[in-house]
Design an enzyme around this catalytic site. Structure first.
Site, PDB file in Angstrom:
ATOM      1  N   GLY A  33      17.267 -93.787 -30.212  1.00 56.07           N
ATOM      2  CA  GLY A  33      18.223 -93.995 -29.123  1.00 56.07           C
ATOM      3  C   GLY A  33      17.725 -93.575 -27.758  1.00 56.07           C
ATOM      4  O   GLY A  33      18.369 -93.868 -26.751  1.00 56.07           O
ATOM      5  N   CYS A 242      35.832-120.270 -40.196  1.00 59.24           N
ATOM      6  CA  CYS A 242      34.892-121.265 -39.665  1.00 59.24           C
ATOM      7  C   CYS A 242      35.326-122.669 -40.106  1.00 59.24           C
ATOM      8  O   CYS A 242      35.567-122.910 -41.300  1.00 59.24           O
ATOM      9  CB  CYS A 242      33.477-120.980 -40.156  1.00 59.24           C
ATOM     10  SG  CYS A 242      32.303-122.297 -39.728  1.00 59.24           S
ATOM     11  N   CYS A 245      32.210-124.105 -42.543  1.00 58.13           N
ATOM     12  CA  CYS A 245      31.874-123.545 -43.856  1.00 58.13           C
ATOM     13  C   CYS A 245      33.002-122.697 -44.444  1.00 58.13           C
ATOM     14  O   CYS A 245      32.908-122.237 -45.566  1.00 58.13           O
ATOM     15  CB  CYS A 245      30.594-122.715 -43.768  1.00 58.13           C
ATOM     16  SG  CYS A 245      30.820-121.122 -42.962  1.00 58.13           S
ATOM     17  N   CYS A 267      31.024-120.850 -37.027  1.00 57.18           N
ATOM     18  CA  CYS A 267      30.139-119.687 -37.108  1.00 57.18           C
ATOM     19  C   CYS A 267      29.168-119.675 -35.935  1.00 57.18           C
ATOM     20  O   CYS A 267      28.567-120.698 -35.608  1.00 57.18           O
ATOM     21  CB  CYS A 267      29.308-119.730 -38.393  1.00 57.18           C
ATOM     22  SG  CYS A 267      30.232-119.357 -39.875  1.00 57.18           S
ATOM     23  N   CYS A 273      25.946-120.228 -41.583  1.00 52.38           N
ATOM     24  CA  CYS A 273      26.829-121.378 -41.785  1.00 52.38           C
ATOM     25  C   CYS A 273      26.137-122.426 -42.652  1.00 52.38           C
ATOM     26  O   CYS A 273      26.704-122.923 -43.625  1.00 52.38           O
ATOM     27  CB  CYS A 273      27.208-121.953 -40.426  1.00 52.38           C
ATOM     28  SG  CYS A 273      28.675-122.986 -40.429  1.00 52.38           S
TER      29      CYS A 273
END
Lengths: 284, 435
Positions: A33, A242, A245, A267, A273
């Protein structure tokens, strides 16, 4: 190693520059970080278009790697196409659109839906690496704040969000605390993707080319999205699935269909997808 | 519908081809050559070299051509190439005092050793469109070009005259618009528009009465009078702050990560490659009161300097070549007080090529950035080194500003749903209030 077609070194950057960048990456992995300054090079793409990620990828990629590049979750957006062909040309590496097959995934703004595996490297393109930048414009100041772990500013900002809007109003680039020490910008991924960073088996490398900073979340490292006990962090959610899909667990892009306000949700992760459709998911 | 978000390599290729077609323009016109760009758009080439941080006139001309005259794009092209070049080492410091000057003026001294040398400049030209330039001059001997060649020759034959004291201490601006080699190569002068071939040799003649009479007329460029720095007079008297080499190895902003606060060498490196427009705006803002630097131009010189390099295997300096450069030194408000007597302070600007505006702005901003060191109150952006350093590079700035053209569907979607959620919560609250 020079690829004959381009006359440039393998993966474009010269070996000295790569070594310099790998040193910065090692330091970043050792200090999860923490933003490691590095002497970024000018790349043949504009700053702000992924030069940090490109330099990181160029420094860690080898001839046996398989590269996937996505922008907005998709392998087919213009900038993803451009970066992928850059490495295909300068490094001659295999490329893929399949998350599972990739050893390195360079991304802008998304983390793939399919869970990452140990050994995979995520490379993020970062515009503004400093999570405190909007609160304090001076780099000298923010570096001091990180050194002192003085994050009061950030918590006041989150508190003000709650008092003004009733919730923490950051929808993307939502700050995380890494390994209980540094507050870090996850790059402008939607906060939907934040939980994927926490204790991920993959190595996550973040490259900011213009700002010349590299930082990292090593595998299995805690990355906690900032919140308060009484206002816990919550990722985005949709009432739709979605339209292609039928996935109910993926980040959805809203597509405007006509002037009458018709919308379709699909998606954002095109590989996710497509692979669901292949497996016999819903089709239209 | 969904296909719309797919860029596709074919579409990208087509976009590139279209851009190349626009670059070529009307195919019935002859293609512009790098030599033409280098010779006739020299100031564009110089700016690209300065901000591209690479002294390479041919490559800069190529960049200008490829970028279709978009200089910020050309600078980017040169900078990206430069990053991939191997680095052999550092040259010796360039001795600008020994510069073969083509132009040298001082705003602080009416006359000084070496003289005021106007050289090629727009400064004394009336900014009127010269319609004669609209006609293409044929390199072959047409009547017109024969005339101009003739007048160039007459100027050349008048050359010995040019060294004699002119009737007025400040000469006319004649010769200002003429390339300096015009006199040496009369056929070349034929390509020069006919409006200015008068006394082109004067461009190199000493221009003040005193120095002109004191020095022999220059036979060629090598025999110019010595041109010491205008500052040296003030230094001898102790009126100017001393700037001496403290022996510290300067940083290199292209090779090392930067850490604020920056030392002056790093700030100067950044300013030298900074966007000219940005440097101009900062210098202007400082002069207008956002930082209050309103200096005197002690000296502005432009010419060719030697670049020397010590190869490790030889151990002694070899000359790599000559480099055109523009240098500006300014004299500013006093510093001092308490124990130390007051002295003038200095600002410094140096750029590749002929880049007068930039060198001047650089010197002003350099001085403004010394505010902290000199104990001045920081009142304007030009004095804030982090502000200047982080925003002066047009390759960085243009890239980041233009990146918002990239798709942001995901973040926009995130904002959209956040906004909807907030508005819904607000409506529910309001309804609750009413009940």
């Amino acid at each position: 190693m020079t690829t004959e077609e381009t006359g440039y070194n393998f993966a474009y950057l010269d070996e000295d520059s790569k070594r310099m960048i790998r040193r910065a990456i090692l330091k970043a992995v050792a200090l999860p970080g923490y933003q490691v300054p590095f002497a970024g090079r000018e790349m043949p793409m504009p700053y702000g278009w992924g030069t940090g990620g490109i330099q990181v990828t160029a420094s860690v990629i080898g001839p046996d790697d398989v590269l996937k590049v996505i922008d907005q979750g998709s392998d087919d957006t213009t900038n993803a196409v451009s970066i992928r062909s850059f490495f295909a040309k300068t490094a001659g590496v295999a490329t893929t659109s399949r998350t599972a097959e990739a050893s390195i995934i360079q991304t802008r703004h998304r983390i793939p839906e399919r869970p990452l595996k140990s050994g995979q490297i995520m490379v993020y393109q970062v515009p503004i690496p400093e999570p405190l930048r909007w609160l304090e414009p001076s780099e000298a100041e923010t570096r001091t704040l990180h050194a002192l772990k003085e994050y009061g500013l950030m918590y006041v900002k989150l508190y003000e969000d709650i008092s003004r809007h009733g919730t923490i109003a950051s929808s993307y680039d939502y700050p995380v605390e890494v390994f209980g020490r540094h507050i870090m910008s996850p790059s402008p991924i939607p906060r939907f993707d934040n939980p994927k960073l926490d204790r991920s088996p993959a190595l996550h490398l973040f490259g900011a080319g213009r700002e010349k900073r590299i930082y990292a979340i090593p595998p299995y490292t805690p990355a906690r999205s900032l919140d308060f006990e009484d206002y816990p962090f919550a990722p985005q959610s949709w009432s739709q699935v979605c339209a292609l899909c039928g996935a109910a667990d993926s980040y959805l892009d809203e597509v405007v269909m006509d002037d009458g306000g018709q919308r379709m949700f699909v998606c954002s992760d095109s590989d996710y997808c497509a692979s669901r459709l292949e497996k016999g998911g819903r089709t239209q | 519908m969904y296909v719309a978000v797919k860029g596709g390599e074919k579409a990208i290729d087509a976009a590139r081809r279209l851009m190349d077609k626009r670059r070529r323009g009307a195919p019935e016109l002859p293609e512009i050559s790098l030599e033409q760009i280098r010779e006739q758009l020299g100031l564009a080439v110089d700016r690209v070299m300065a901000e591209g941080s690479l002294y390479a006139p041919e490559l800069a001309a190529l960049a200008v051509k490829q970028a279709q005259g978009d200089l910020v794009e050309a600078i980017f092209l040169l900078r990206a190439s430069r990053a991939a070049f191997p680095r052999f080492g550092y040259s010796l410091p360039v001795d600008t005092a020994a510069m073969r000057v083509e132009r040298r003026i001082s705003g602080t001294w009416k006359d000084l050793p070496g003289g005021q040398l106007l050289g090629p400049t727009f400064d004394y030209a009336h900014r009127l469109l010269d319609y004669r330039l609209a006609r293409t001059q044929k390199p072959e001997k047409s009547v017109e070009s024969a005339e101009s060649a003739e007048s160039a020759k007459s100027a050349e034959s008048a050359e010995p005259e040019a060294g004699k004291p002119p009737s007025t201490p400040v000469p006319t601006h004649a010769g200002a618009a003429v390339p300096t080699h015009a006199a040496a190569v009369p056929t070349h002068a034929a390509a020069v528009p006919a409006h200015a071939p008068t006394a082109s040799a004067a461009a190199h003649a000493p221009t003040s009465t005193t120095t002109a009479s004191a020095t022999p007329p220059p036979a060629d460029e090598e025999s110019l009078p010595d041109c010491p720095k205008a500052m040296s007079v003030l230094i001898e008297e102790g009126l100017l702050e001393l700037e001496e080499d403290d022996g510290r190895e300067p940083g290199d902003i292209t090779r090392q990560p930067v850490d604020f606060p920056l030392d002056r060498p790093e700030r100067l490196q950044n300013l030298a490659r900074s966007d000219e427009g940005f440097a101009l705006a900062l210098a202007y803002s400082s002069q207008r009161g956002f930082g209050s630097v309103h200096p005197f131009v002690s000296e502005l010189r432009q010419g060719a300097a030697l670049v020397e390099f010590i190869p490790e295997e030889l151990g002694f300096p070899v000359v790599l070549g000559e480099m055109e450069a523009t240098e500006c030194e300014t004299v500013n408000q006093f510093k001092g007080g308490g124990e130390t007597p007051p002295v003038f302070t200095r600002g410094y600007g140096l750029t590749f090529g002929r880049n007068e505006r930039k060198a001047l702005c650089m010197a002003i901003v350099d001085r403004a950035l010394r505010a902290e060191e000199l104990g001045e109150e920081i009142k304007g952006p030009a004095q804030n080194q982090e502000f200047v350093f982080s925003h002066s590079d047009n390759v960085e700035a243009a890239g980041f500003v233009s990146h918002i053209k990239l798709p942001h569907y995901v973040d926009f979607q995130a904002e959209l749903s956040m906004l909807r959620q907030l508005r819904k919560a607000k409506q529910n609250d309001d309804r609750g209030d009413r009940i």
